[in-house]
Scaffold this active site. Structure first.
Site, PDB file in Angstrom:
ATOM      1  N   ASP A   1       0.856  -1.184   0.000  1.00 50.16           N
ATOM      2  CA  ASP A   1       0.000   0.000   0.000  1.00 50.16           C
ATOM      3  C   ASP A   1       0.898   1.242   0.000  1.00 50.16           C
ATOM      4  O   ASP A   1       1.825   1.337   0.823  1.00 50.16           O
ATOM      5  CB  ASP A   1      -0.906   0.002   1.231  1.00 50.16           C
ATOM      6  CG  ASP A   1      -2.067   0.957   1.090  1.00 50.16           C
ATOM      7  OD1 ASP A   1      -2.953   0.672   0.271  1.00 50.16           O
ATOM      8  OD2 ASP A   1      -2.066   1.987   1.788  1.00 50.16           O
TER       9      ASP A   1
ATOM     10  N   ASN B   1      -2.153  13.090  -3.854  1.00 51.22           N
ATOM     11  CA  ASN B   1      -3.130  13.577  -4.830  1.00 51.22           C
ATOM     12  C   ASN B   1      -3.607  14.984  -4.476  1.00 51.22           C
ATOM     13  O   ASN B   1      -3.747  15.851  -5.361  1.00 51.22           O
ATOM     14  CB  ASN B   1      -4.328  12.622  -4.902  1.00 51.22           C
ATOM     15  CG  ASN B   1      -4.050  11.395  -5.753  1.00 51.22           C
ATOM     16  OD1 ASN B   1      -3.207  11.427  -6.650  1.00 51.22           O
ATOM     17  ND2 ASN B   1      -4.743  10.309  -5.475  1.00 51.22           N
TER      18      ASN B   1
ATOM     19  N   HIS C   1      -3.911  14.722  -9.239  1.00 48.35           N
ATOM     20  CA  HIS C   1      -4.084  13.307  -9.584  1.00 48.35           C
ATOM     21  C   HIS C   1      -3.102  12.856 -10.652  1.00 48.35           C
ATOM     22  O   HIS C   1      -2.696  11.682 -10.675  1.00 48.35           O
ATOM     23  CB  HIS C   1      -5.518  13.057 -10.035  1.00 48.35           C
ATOM     24  CG  HIS C   1      -6.510  13.107  -8.910  1.00 48.35           C
ATOM     25  ND1 HIS C   1      -6.735  12.044  -8.069  1.00 48.35           N
ATOM     26  CD2 HIS C   1      -7.328  14.105  -8.482  1.00 48.35           C
ATOM     27  CE1 HIS C   1      -7.653  12.365  -7.173  1.00 48.35           C
ATOM     28  NE2 HIS C   1      -8.025  13.620  -7.402  1.00 48.35           N
TER      29      HIS C   1
ATOM     30  N   ASP D   1      -0.767   9.622 -10.378  1.00 50.12           N
ATOM     31  CA  ASP D   1      -0.605   8.573 -11.401  1.00 50.12           C
ATOM     32  C   ASP D   1       0.873   8.320 -11.687  1.00 50.12           C
ATOM     33  O   ASP D   1       1.299   7.169 -11.888  1.00 50.12           O
ATOM     34  CB  ASP D   1      -1.320   8.985 -12.688  1.00 50.12           C
ATOM     35  CG  ASP D   1      -2.836   8.959 -12.548  1.00 50.12           C
ATOM     36  OD1 ASP D   1      -3.332   8.389 -11.560  1.00 50.12           O
ATOM     37  OD2 ASP D   1      -3.518   9.526 -13.432  1.00 50.12           O
TER      38      ASP D   1
ATOM     39  N   GLU E   1      -4.277   2.562  -4.761  1.00 49.94           N
ATOM     40  CA  GLU E   1      -2.855   2.591  -4.434  1.00 49.94           C
ATOM     41  C   GLU E   1      -2.409   1.258  -3.855  1.00 49.94           C
ATOM     42  O   GLU E   1      -1.381   1.172  -3.168  1.00 49.94           O
ATOM     43  CB  GLU E   1      -2.547   3.720  -3.440  1.00 49.94           C
ATOM     44  CG  GLU E   1      -3.117   3.546  -2.040  1.00 49.94           C
ATOM     45  CD  GLU E   1      -4.544   4.054  -1.880  1.00 49.94           C
ATOM     46  OE1 GLU E   1      -4.937   4.294  -0.737  1.00 49.94           O
ATOM     47  OE2 GLU E   1      -5.255   4.212  -2.893  1.00 49.94           O
TER      48      GLU E   1
END
Length: 377
Positions: free
Chosen positions: A245, A253, A258, A262, A288
């Site tokens: 994780d 983010n 965002h 990515d 994630e």
């Protein structure tokens, strides 16, 4: 009932034109697939030339030379289509030499030598071009070992003895082999076209499977792809499951956007992929969240140590973003797949270990059968 030469020429021309229009139709639907356009051009040019041999006035040697050049160009277009299909540059200087040389050479030969030797020279040029296209198809391309690709290459190679026999008959002064040549062309052309469509269909199916089984952003497997690979892999005992994780990903983010998030995901997937060995799997199972399945040791490092290596590598490799760097870390929980234990049970154990990692402060590795890591190098 016997067919005269003119009828056979017309039948071959219509067959070749029909196949060419089929490829042209395929290209009109998928304009990005330029190989369809090359293959359409190949078959349509061949159709014109075959019809021309039936009706062209033989009193003009230049016309016959142009028709020979046209068939050479038709094979060349097919070869360029295969190169385009393989993602290569279609136009390559050596591919232009034979067509450029064959026309003036054949024109010179037809003016200075007997008709039978001139015809043999034309068949020799066709033999060379067909042989080159066949060798490329059989020896190049990622799918060169697939049955459709091999069939395509062998169909092209089948033209070599056909043209060679025709050249020998021409030297011997036997000009009654048109039936053999035209019927052979019908059979080989049909096999070739079917195999070309099969090659493209096989690649399209692979692309659809990849879309269905892979995560579009990171290139890792998705959940369905992971289940599919595990089902294909057979025995699971002895493997190690890593539940991964990215720490505080929502804050990344919120702070950077965002698109930056990515980029961080792609960065982790790329680093994790570099750590994979034979039999290892990488999957993105959530926003994630990632899962790695390790087959065992690699480079003398145990799965536990490999997990720590990945954690450390990601922490020490910030993601470049718009002139700056985005630091990020990961938490990893791991569990071994013991004999008689299902993958789901091991995944749940790894998830519980991951939960303990988060409670302990994140950015570390914890095993379901131990207390805590990092593991010393």
């Amino acid at each position: 009932m016997s067919l005269d030469s003119t009828t056979l020429h017309v039948c071959n021309a219509l067959l070749s034109a029909t196949y060419g229009l089929m490829f042209l139709g395929a290209w009109s639907v998928q304009r990005s697939e330029r190989h369809f356009l090359f293959w359409a051009a190949s078959l349509l040019v061949n159709a014109i030339c075959v019809a021309g041999f039936a009706y062209a006035p033989r009193a003009y040697p230049g016309v016959v030379s142009l028709l020979i050049l046209g068939v050479v160009v038709a094979i060349q277009c097919l070869w360029m289509g295969m190169r385009s299909f393989d993602g290569r540059r279609p136009f390559k200087p050596p591919l232009l030499w034979l067509p450029l040389i064959s026309f003036p050479a054949h024109l010179l030969v037809i003016e200075t030598l007997p008709a039978n030797l001139a015809a043999a020279f034309g068949f020799l040029a066709l033999t060379l071009m067909a042989g080159g296209a066949s060798l490329y198809t059989l020896r190049r391309g990622e799918d060169r070992r697939s049955l459709p690709r091999r069939t395509c290459g062998l169909a092209l190679f089948a033209y070599v003895p056909v043209y060679a026999i025709s050249a020998i008959d021409s030297v011997a002064g036997r000009f009654d082999n048109a039936t053999f040549l035209l019927l052979s062309d019908q059979v080989i052309c049909s096999i070739l076209v079917v195999s070309l469509f099969s090659v493209t269909l096989k690649r399209s199916r692979r692309a659809l499977e990849a879309q269905a089984l892979q995560d579009g952003l990171t290139g890792a497997l998705n959940r369905t792809g992971l289940e599919y690979q595990l089902a294909r892999g057979g025995r699971l005992a002895g493997r190690t499951v890593l539940a991964v994780d990215l720490d505080h990903f929502k804050l990344i983010n919120d702070r950077f956007g965002h698109a930056a998030g990515d980029e961080v995901l792609q960065r982790f997937a790329a680093l994790a992929r570099r750590q994979l060995g034979p039999g290892d799997l990488l999957a993105r199972t959530g926003g994630e969240e990632f899962v790695l399945v390790l087959a065992g040791e690699r480079g003398g490092r145990s799965p536990d140590q490999r997990a720590e290596d990945l954690r450390r590598l990601f922490a020490e490799t910030p993601t470049p973003w718009r002139g700056g760097l985005i630091p990020a870390t990961v938490s990893i929980g791991l569990a071994d797949v013991s004999p008689g234990t299902s993958f789901c049970d091991s995944m749940e154990a790894a998830d519980r270990a991951l939960y303990r990692v988060k409670q302990a402060g994140r950015n570390r590795v914890m095993s379901a059968h131990a207390i805590s890591f990092p593991v010393s190098a």
